[in-house]
Design a protein around this motif. Structure first.
Motif, PDB file in Angstrom:
ATOM      1  N   ASN A 143       0.826  -1.208   0.000  1.00 44.38           N
ATOM      2  CA  ASN A 143       0.000   0.000   0.000  1.00 44.38           C
ATOM      3  C   ASN A 143       0.862   1.260   0.000  1.00 44.38           C
ATOM      4  N   VAL A 144       1.973   1.209   0.704  1.00 42.68           N
ATOM      5  CA  VAL A 144       2.888   2.357   0.722  1.00 42.68           C
ATOM      6  C   VAL A 144       3.464   2.584  -0.669  1.00 42.68           C
ATOM      7  N   ILE A 145       3.825   1.520  -1.336  1.00 42.96           N
ATOM      8  CA  ILE A 145       4.368   1.634  -2.696  1.00 42.96           C
ATOM      9  C   ILE A 145       3.323   2.255  -3.623  1.00 42.96           C
ATOM     10  N   LYS A 146       2.079   1.790  -3.519  1.00 46.10           N
ATOM     11  CA  LYS A 146       0.989   2.351  -4.345  1.00 46.10           C
ATOM     12  C   LYS A 146       0.786   3.833  -4.030  1.00 46.10           C
ATOM     13  N   MET A 147       0.763   4.179  -2.731  1.00 46.12           N
ATOM     14  CA  MET A 147       0.563   5.567  -2.327  1.00 46.12           C
ATOM     15  C   MET A 147       1.708   6.447  -2.827  1.00 46.12           C
ATOM     16  N   ASN A 148       2.938   5.973  -2.651  1.00 56.73           N
ATOM     17  CA  ASN A 148       4.102   6.735  -3.113  1.00 56.73           C
ATOM     18  C   ASN A 148       4.026   7.006  -4.613  1.00 56.73           C
ATOM     19  N   LYS A 149       3.519   6.026  -5.371  1.00 53.42           N
ATOM     20  CA  LYS A 149       3.389   6.196  -6.814  1.00 53.42           C
ATOM     21  C   LYS A 149       2.324   7.241  -7.140  1.00 53.42           C
ATOM     22  N   VAL A 150       1.187   7.186  -6.461  1.00 58.55           N
ATOM     23  CA  VAL A 150       0.114   8.173  -6.695  1.00 58.55           C
ATOM     24  C   VAL A 150       0.614   9.581  -6.388  1.00 58.55           C
ATOM     25  N   LEU A 151       1.401   9.711  -5.316  1.00 55.89           N
ATOM     26  CA  LEU A 151       1.888  11.026  -4.876  1.00 55.89           C
ATOM     27  C   LEU A 151       3.222  11.406  -5.519  1.00 55.89           C
ATOM     28  N   ASN A 152       3.828  10.492  -6.273  1.00 57.21           N
ATOM     29  CA  ASN A 152       5.103  10.747  -6.929  1.00 57.21           C
ATOM     30  C   ASN A 152       6.195  11.121  -5.921  1.00 57.21           C
ATOM     31  N   LEU A 153       6.212  10.419  -4.785  1.00 52.96           N
ATOM     32  CA  LEU A 153       7.193  10.723  -3.738  1.00 52.96           C
ATOM     33  C   LEU A 153       8.587  10.245  -4.125  1.00 52.96           C
ATOM     34  N   PRO A 154       9.594  11.104  -3.950  1.00 52.89           N
ATOM     35  CA  PRO A 154      10.976  10.658  -4.187  1.00 52.89           C
ATOM     36  C   PRO A 154      11.409   9.707  -3.070  1.00 52.89           C
ATOM     37  N   GLY A 155      12.440   8.935  -3.317  1.00 54.58           N
ATOM     38  CA  GLY A 155      12.917   7.950  -2.352  1.00 54.58           C
ATOM     39  C   GLY A 155      13.390   8.540  -1.036  1.00 54.58           C
ATOM     40  N   SER A 156      13.753   9.815  -1.016  1.00 54.45           N
ATOM     41  CA  SER A 156      14.256  10.444   0.213  1.00 54.45           C
ATOM     42  C   SER A 156      13.133  11.021   1.081  1.00 54.45           C
ATOM     43  N   VAL A 157      11.878  10.811   0.687  1.00 54.34           N
ATOM     44  CA  VAL A 157      10.737  11.366   1.424  1.00 54.34           C
ATOM     45  C   VAL A 157       9.861  10.224   1.933  1.00 54.34           C
ATOM     46  N   ILE A 158       9.508  10.301   3.225  1.00 52.05           N
ATOM     47  CA  ILE A 158       8.670   9.283   3.860  1.00 52.05           C
ATOM     48  C   ILE A 158       7.389   9.951   4.355  1.00 52.05           C
ATOM     49  N   ALA A 159       6.243   9.398   3.951  1.00 52.54           N
ATOM     50  CA  ALA A 159       4.958   9.924   4.430  1.00 52.54           C
ATOM     51  C   ALA A 159       4.725   9.429   5.861  1.00 52.54           C
ATOM     52  N   LEU A 160       4.512  10.363   6.782  1.00 54.84           N
ATOM     53  CA  LEU A 160       4.169  10.004   8.163  1.00 54.84           C
ATOM     54  C   LEU A 160       2.674   9.740   8.274  1.00 54.84           C
ATOM     55  N   ASN A 161       1.872  10.626   7.652  1.00 56.36           N
ATOM     56  CA  ASN A 161       0.428  10.493   7.731  1.00 56.36           C
ATOM     57  C   ASN A 161      -0.235  11.267   6.606  1.00 56.36           C
ATOM     58  N   VAL A 162      -1.527  11.040   6.499  1.00 54.01           N
ATOM     59  CA  VAL A 162      -2.390  11.851   5.654  1.00 54.01           C
ATOM     60  C   VAL A 162      -3.432  12.433   6.594  1.00 54.01           C
ATOM     61  N   ILE A 163      -3.586  13.737   6.572  1.00 51.42           N
ATOM     62  CA  ILE A 163      -4.637  14.359   7.366  1.00 51.42           C
ATOM     63  C   ILE A 163      -5.813  14.604   6.435  1.00 51.42           C
ATOM     64  N   SER A 164      -6.864  13.831   6.640  1.00 50.04           N
ATOM     65  CA  SER A 164      -8.084  13.958   5.851  1.00 50.04           C
ATOM     66  C   SER A 164      -8.873  15.147   6.396  1.00 50.04           C
ATOM     67  N   LEU A 165      -9.365  15.995   5.497  1.00 50.41           N
ATOM     68  CA  LEU A 165     -10.056  17.227   5.890  1.00 50.41           C
ATOM     69  C   LEU A 165     -11.382  17.364   5.158  1.00 50.41           C
ATOM     70  N   GLY A 166     -12.350  17.909   5.859  1.00 44.59           N
ATOM     71  CA  GLY A 166     -13.639  18.157   5.228  1.00 44.59           C
ATOM     72  C   GLY A 166     -14.539  18.972   6.132  1.00 44.59           C
ATOM     73  N   TYR A 167     -15.677  19.333   5.592  1.00 45.69           N
ATOM     74  CA  TYR A 167     -16.677  20.054   6.373  1.00 45.69           C
ATOM     75  C   TYR A 167     -17.531  19.006   7.074  1.00 45.69           C
ATOM     76  N   PRO A 168     -17.558  19.004   8.411  1.00 42.91           N
ATOM     77  CA  PRO A 168     -18.272  17.951   9.152  1.00 42.91           C
ATOM     78  C   PRO A 168     -19.745  17.867   8.749  1.00 42.91           C
ATOM     79  N   ASP A 169     -20.267  16.628   8.656  1.00 45.45           N
ATOM     80  CA  ASP A 169     -21.676  16.469   8.308  1.00 45.45           C
ATOM     81  C   ASP A 169     -22.562  16.329   9.542  1.00 45.45           C
ATOM     82  N   SER A 170     -21.958  16.471  10.733  1.00 39.70           N
ATOM     83  CA  SER A 170     -22.739  16.445  11.973  1.00 39.70           C
ATOM     84  C   SER A 170     -22.057  17.352  12.991  1.00 39.70           C
ATOM     85  N   ASP A 171     -22.723  17.541  14.097  1.00 36.88           N
ATOM     86  CA  ASP A 171     -22.208  18.441  15.147  1.00 36.88           C
ATOM     87  C   ASP A 171     -21.908  17.655  16.416  1.00 36.88           C
ATOM     88  N   GLU A 172     -21.107  16.596  16.274  1.00 35.95           N
ATOM     89  CA  GLU A 172     -20.760  15.787  17.438  1.00 35.95           C
ATOM     90  C   GLU A 172     -19.871  16.582  18.386  1.00 35.95           C
TER      91      GLU A 172
END
Length: 189
Positions: A143-172
């Motif tokens: 999965n990391v290899i697939k993600m790196n390909k989608v993002l075109n990450l160079p070998g010297s860069v490591i993804a720590l996380n993805v912060i997913s963002l959006g407008y909340p659909d509820s008011d929890e």
């Protein structure tokens, strides 16, 4: 002598923003987050502390819904990305890390930047959730290899996380996580 601690109005707003932050995985579908907002969030991330001011972070701001959907399909815990309004990938640039024993401080530096981004997203009225990537064995090397390909990450860069963002659909409401039993004053007791 009375040593009362006071907090400014600005301080109260900051503290309330922190206490109101929670992980949000459900968004108003495909409502885009403007690029300038993503850049402001990244600016907040770059204000984080960093070991010896090395700033070993790099960020990918994602606004393209096709890339968000691809990441949502690749990342086992990132399904919400398919309906997110945007995302920020927080990466460590290994060409900027400390040498020797301090080399792994990039993880702490990027984690601090990530938390700043998540708190700032709360201030913007956005929902956010941290989707863990590193260590890679957590989501699978394939999965990391697939993600790196989608993002075109160079070998010297490591993804720590993805912060997913959006407008909340509820008011929890946020959970109260304060637990005084986890606090030790002056030593472990």
């Amino acid at each position: 002598m009375d040593h009362k601690t006071t907090i400014s109005n600005d301080g109260k707003i900051v503290l309330q923003t922190i206490l109101n932050r929670r992980s949000i995985r459900n968004y108003i579908p495909n409502k885009p987050i403007p690029q300038d907002v993503l850049y402001e969030l990244i600016k907040a991330g770059m204000a984080a502390p960093t070991a010896k001011n090395r700033q070993p972070w790099a960020f990918i701001a994602i606004t393209d819904s096709n890339i968000l959907k691809k990441l949502g399909n690749i990342l086992p815990h990132g399904k919400m990305l398919a309906e997110a309004g945007g995302a920020i990938v927080v990466c460590g640039d290994m060409t900027q890390t400390l040498e020797g024993a301090g080399g792994d401080f990039w993880i702490q530096d990027c984690a601090a930047a990530s938390e700043n981004i998540m708190i700032a997203s709360q201030a913007f009225g956005l929902g956010a959730v941290w989707v863990g990537i590193y260590p890679n064995k957590f989501i699978g090397v394939e999965n990391v290899i697939k993600m790196n390909k989608v993002l075109n990450l160079p070998g010297s860069v490591i993804a720590l996380n993805v912060i997913s963002l959006g407008y909340p659909d509820s008011d929890e409401k946020p959970k109260d996580k304060y637990d005084e039993s986890k606090i030790h004053l002056n030593s472990w007791k």
